[in-house]
Scaffold this motif. Structure first.
Motif, PDB file in Angstrom:
ATOM      1  N   PRO A   1       2.143  42.235  35.685  1.00  0.00           N
ATOM      2  CA  PRO A   1       1.814  42.259  34.268  1.00  0.00           C
ATOM      3  C   PRO A   1       3.085  42.457  33.435  1.00  0.00           C
ATOM      4  O   PRO A   1       4.031  43.127  33.859  1.00  0.00           O
ATOM      5  CB  PRO A   1       0.881  43.464  34.125  1.00  0.00           C
ATOM      6  N   ALA A   2       3.081  41.857  32.251  1.00  0.00           N
ATOM      7  CA  ALA A   2       4.266  41.907  31.399  1.00  0.00           C
ATOM      8  C   ALA A   2       4.671  43.341  31.081  1.00  0.00           C
ATOM      9  O   ALA A   2       5.849  43.644  30.967  1.00  0.00           O
ATOM     10  CB  ALA A   2       4.007  41.138  30.112  1.00  0.00           C
ATOM     11  N   ASN A   3       3.710  44.229  30.950  1.00  0.00           N
ATOM     12  CA  ASN A   3       4.006  45.598  30.567  1.00  0.00           C
ATOM     13  C   ASN A   3       3.674  46.545  31.724  1.00  0.00           C
ATOM     14  O   ASN A   3       2.762  47.350  31.636  1.00  0.00           O
ATOM     15  CB  ASN A   3       3.230  45.977  29.307  1.00  0.00           C
ATOM     16  N   GLU A   4       4.417  46.406  32.819  1.00  0.00           N
ATOM     17  CA  GLU A   4       4.217  47.253  33.996  1.00  0.00           C
ATOM     18  C   GLU A   4       5.547  47.890  34.362  1.00  0.00           C
ATOM     19  O   GLU A   4       6.572  47.210  34.390  1.00  0.00           O
ATOM     20  CB  GLU A   4       3.703  46.407  35.159  1.00  0.00           C
ATOM     21  N   ARG A   5       5.529  49.199  34.621  1.00  0.00           N
ATOM     22  CA  ARG A   5       6.766  49.859  35.024  1.00  0.00           C
ATOM     23  C   ARG A   5       6.481  50.953  36.039  1.00  0.00           C
ATOM     24  O   ARG A   5       5.415  51.560  36.039  1.00  0.00           O
ATOM     25  CB  ARG A   5       7.532  50.400  33.822  1.00  0.00           C
ATOM     26  N   LEU A   6       7.476  51.189  36.887  1.00  0.00           N
ATOM     27  CA  LEU A   6       7.398  52.221  37.908  1.00  0.00           C
ATOM     28  C   LEU A   6       8.245  53.399  37.465  1.00  0.00           C
ATOM     29  O   LEU A   6       9.384  53.235  37.037  1.00  0.00           O
ATOM     30  CB  LEU A   6       7.915  51.694  39.255  1.00  0.00           C
ATOM     31  N   ILE A   7       7.677  54.586  37.566  1.00  0.00           N
ATOM     32  CA  ILE A   7       8.360  55.822  37.185  1.00  0.00           C
ATOM     33  C   ILE A   7       8.421  56.726  38.406  1.00  0.00           C
ATOM     34  O   ILE A   7       7.421  56.897  39.105  1.00  0.00           O
ATOM     35  CB  ILE A   7       7.596  56.537  36.050  1.00  0.00           C
ATOM     36  N   ASP A   8       9.579  57.299  38.662  1.00  0.00           N
ATOM     37  CA  ASP A   8       9.711  58.298  39.714  1.00  0.00           C
ATOM     38  C   ASP A   8       9.541  59.658  39.047  1.00  0.00           C
ATOM     39  O   ASP A   8      10.457  60.178  38.414  1.00  0.00           O
ATOM     40  CB  ASP A   8      11.072  58.190  40.405  1.00  0.00           C
ATOM     41  N   ASN A   9       8.358  60.224  39.163  1.00  0.00           N
ATOM     42  CA  ASN A   9       8.064  61.529  38.582  1.00  0.00           C
ATOM     43  C   ASN A   9       8.434  62.592  39.615  1.00  0.00           C
ATOM     44  O   ASN A   9       7.607  63.031  40.400  1.00  0.00           O
ATOM     45  CB  ASN A   9       6.589  61.609  38.193  1.00  0.00           C
ATOM     46  N   VAL A  10       9.698  62.969  39.614  1.00  0.00           N
ATOM     47  CA  VAL A  10      10.233  63.895  40.614  1.00  0.00           C
ATOM     48  C   VAL A  10       9.514  65.239  40.542  1.00  0.00           C
ATOM     49  O   VAL A  10       9.230  65.854  41.571  1.00  0.00           O
ATOM     50  CB  VAL A  10      11.765  64.063  40.426  1.00  0.00           C
ATOM     51  N   ASP A  11       9.192  65.708  39.336  1.00  0.00           N
ATOM     52  CA  ASP A  11       8.516  66.998  39.185  1.00  0.00           C
ATOM     53  C   ASP A  11       7.152  67.025  39.876  1.00  0.00           C
ATOM     54  O   ASP A  11       6.753  68.043  40.430  1.00  0.00           O
ATOM     55  CB  ASP A  11       8.339  67.353  37.703  1.00  0.00           C
TER      56      ASP A  11
ATOM     57  N   CYS B   1       2.680  52.405  35.715  1.00  0.00           N
ATOM     58  CA  CYS B   1       2.050  52.344  34.395  1.00  0.00           C
ATOM     59  C   CYS B   1       1.854  50.888  34.013  1.00  0.00           C
ATOM     60  O   CYS B   1       2.751  50.064  34.187  1.00  0.00           O
ATOM     61  CB  CYS B   1       2.912  53.046  33.349  1.00  0.00           C
ATOM     62  N   ARG B   2       0.674  50.600  33.507  1.00  0.00           N
ATOM     63  CA  ARG B   2       0.363  49.280  32.966  1.00  0.00           C
ATOM     64  C   ARG B   2      -0.107  49.473  31.542  1.00  0.00           C
ATOM     65  O   ARG B   2      -1.006  50.276  31.290  1.00  0.00           O
ATOM     66  CB  ARG B   2      -0.731  48.575  33.784  1.00  0.00           C
ATOM     67  N   ASP B   3       0.507  48.741  30.645  1.00  0.00           N
ATOM     68  CA  ASP B   3       0.170  48.848  29.224  1.00  0.00           C
ATOM     69  C   ASP B   3       0.204  50.299  28.762  1.00  0.00           C
ATOM     70  O   ASP B   3      -0.682  50.760  28.047  1.00  0.00           O
ATOM     71  CB  ASP B   3      -1.209  48.228  28.948  1.00  0.00           C
ATOM     72  N   ASP B   4       1.228  51.018  29.204  1.00  0.00           N
ATOM     73  CA  ASP B   4       1.465  52.422  28.837  1.00  0.00           C
ATOM     74  C   ASP B   4       0.394  53.388  29.347  1.00  0.00           C
ATOM     75  O   ASP B   4       0.356  54.540  28.937  1.00  0.00           O
ATOM     76  CB  ASP B   4       1.639  52.580  27.322  1.00  0.00           C
ATOM     77  N   ASP B   5      -0.480  52.938  30.235  1.00  0.00           N
ATOM     78  CA  ASP B   5      -1.474  53.810  30.857  1.00  0.00           C
ATOM     79  C   ASP B   5      -1.104  54.028  32.315  1.00  0.00           C
ATOM     80  O   ASP B   5      -0.664  53.087  32.994  1.00  0.00           O
ATOM     81  CB  ASP B   5      -2.875  53.177  30.808  1.00  0.00           C
ATOM     82  N   LEU B   6      -1.318  55.240  32.796  1.00  0.00           N
ATOM     83  CA  LEU B   6      -1.086  55.537  34.199  1.00  0.00           C
ATOM     84  C   LEU B   6      -2.167  54.847  35.020  1.00  0.00           C
ATOM     85  O   LEU B   6      -3.348  55.154  34.899  1.00  0.00           O
ATOM     86  CB  LEU B   6      -1.112  57.052  34.429  1.00  0.00           C
ATOM     87  N   ALA B   7      -1.760  53.877  35.844  1.00  0.00           N
ATOM     88  CA  ALA B   7      -2.713  53.073  36.603  1.00  0.00           C
ATOM     89  C   ALA B   7      -2.849  53.550  38.045  1.00  0.00           C
ATOM     90  O   ALA B   7      -3.915  53.423  38.645  1.00  0.00           O
ATOM     91  CB  ALA B   7      -2.299  51.604  36.579  1.00  0.00           C
ATOM     92  N   GLY B   8      -1.766  54.062  38.620  1.00  0.00           N
ATOM     93  CA  GLY B   8      -1.807  54.519  40.003  1.00  0.00           C
ATOM     94  C   GLY B   8      -0.583  55.343  40.321  1.00  0.00           C
ATOM     95  O   GLY B   8       0.404  55.329  39.586  1.00  0.00           O
TER      96      GLY B   8
END
Length: 122
Positions: A8-18, A25-32
């Motif tokens: 998806p155009a608005n998909e990003r992976l975040i490493d939430n170390v904490d 995240c897809r469309d600024d929503d946490l998807a998985g």
């Protein structure tokens, strides 16, 4: 290209170390998210994958695992597989076999992964 392969155009992976998890995240929503433990020297024990209830059956889990694998590869890391979903994903492809840590591969089948997860209380 299947829906699982399209990013998806608005998909990003975040490493939430904490939180000890990678988040998709897809469309600024946490998807998985995929919980991990970062071990020395640069090994990631992949413990558990979850998909938000409103995002199930949309290829989020597979997209998340693929993105996590790509990120770990970019970090020149290896993986130890504990999560049953990750075990199943690896069973369907050889594209990421090089990431599995030779000394500490983890589980090689779903039954072993589920047993290990239950023993760990997860």
């Amino acid at each position: 290209m299947s829906s699982e392969e399209r990013v998806p155009a608005n998909e990003r992976l975040i490493d939430n170390v904490d939180q000890g998890r990678f988040e998709l995240c897809r469309d600024d929503d946490l998807a998985g998210w995929l919980y991990y433990t970062h071990l020395k020297p640069n090994r990631y024990a992949l413990r558990h994958t979850e998909v938000a209830s409103g995002r199930q059956h949309q290829g989020v889990g597979s997209a998340l695992v693929r993105r996590v694998f790509d990120e770990i590869r970019a970090r020149e890391g290896t993986i130890t597989v504990i999560c049953p979903f990750v075990v199943d994903y690896l069973a369907r492809t050889t594209a990421y076999a090089d990431l599995v840590d030779a000394r500490h591969p983890g589980c090689t089948d779903r039954a072993a992964a589920e047993s290990a997860r239950a023993a760990a209380g997860g």
